[in-house]
Design an enzyme around this catalytic site. Structure first.
Site, PDB file in Angstrom:
ATOM      1  CG  ASP A 162     -13.073   5.591 -47.517  1.00  0.00           C
ATOM      2  OD1 ASP A 162     -13.885   5.901 -46.627  1.00  0.00           O
ATOM      3  OD2 ASP A 162     -11.985   5.019 -47.297  1.00  0.00           O
ATOM      4  CD  GLU A 163     -13.277  10.426 -53.979  1.00  0.00           C
ATOM      5  OE1 GLU A 163     -13.219  10.162 -55.200  1.00  0.00           O
ATOM      6  OE2 GLU A 163     -12.285  10.546 -53.245  1.00  0.00           O
TER       7      GLU A 163
END
Ligand code: URA
Length: 239
Positions: free
Chosen positions: A106-107
């Site tokens: 994920d970011e």
């Protein structure tokens, strides 16, 4: 051992089109083992070859395999939407070679991300049948208790799939931190498993894939080559 003309050799390693590589060589930007070579057709054995482009040292590699310490605020996509791509942290020759992340983080997840231009390696590591263990350090909003750990180990049901997912290993590091190993790669898997036990992930860091740990001393945003031995071990590990 394959021999290749210099222009073909550096083209293969991501330094531009055949024409661009020929121009680089003719203008004296390319050296082999420290000696400038202005002949694009001079042939060299590729295996173990060191060459320099404008003084920067490169080693010929059939495929590129790297480990990146992913910082928060980067997307793993080639076409990111809200944040820069992790690929922007790599030098252009690696992008020209088509290097891409092995799976996704994920970011806001930090830590170990492998990248390569070897499609078979990506498949070997991400195939669900392989059940490759991935180790995460999870910081939690609420204090963890033994019951929650046992629930993660026994398996929790996520909203989109009736089949329970279980942690392969899970231990408390302190009251608000877990070391959690999963073998699946479902969307937001760790965050959703932790939500399913009534807690919440505040920070997520990947510490290892198989027995390959994020190299100590690799600062966030930095990458390094993975050795052929490490590539071999990663390819063989998993279920
Ligand atoms: N699980 C998540 O929830 N996020 C990640 O980035 C990786 C695993």
């Amino acid at each position: 051992m394959p021999h290749l003309p210099l222009e073909r050799l550096i083209q293969q390693q991501g330094f531009g089109s055949r024409k661009e590589c020929r121009a680089l060589i003719r203008h004296g930007h390319v050296a082999v083992d420290g000696d400038v070579c202005e002949n694009p057709f001079a042939e060299f054995e590729t295996e173990g070859l060191h060459f320099q482009i404008d003084g920067e040292d490169w080693c010929w590699r059939e495929h590129a395999y790297l480990a990146l310490n992913k910082p928060a605020g980067y997307e793993c996509s080639r076409n990111p939407i809200h944040h820069p791509s992790v690929l922007s942290l790599l030098p252009p020759p690696l992008l020209n070679r088509g290097v891409q992340p092995v799976g996704r983080l994920d970011e806001d997840t930090t830590g170990l991300l492998l990248l390569t231009d070897d499609g078979q390696f990506i498949h070997a590591l991400t195939s669900p049948r392989r059940e490759m263990p991935k180790v995460y350090e999870v910081t939690l909003r609420h204090a963890i208790d033994e019951t929650q750990i046992q629930r993660l180990l026994a398996g929790v049901v996520l909203r989109d799939d009736p089949q329970a997912v279980a942690a392969a290993a899970c231990e408390a590091v302190d009251s608000h931190r877990l070391r959690l190993t999963i073998t699946g790669g479902r969307y937001h898997q760790v965050k959703r498993m932790v939500a399913a036990i009534g807690n919440r992930v505040e920070a997520l860091h990947r510490a290892a894939i198989g027995d390959f740990a994020l190299p100590a001393g690799l600062a966030p945003g930095q990458w390094q080559w993975i050795t052929p031995e490490e590539v071999g071990r990663l390819t063989k590990s998993g279920g």
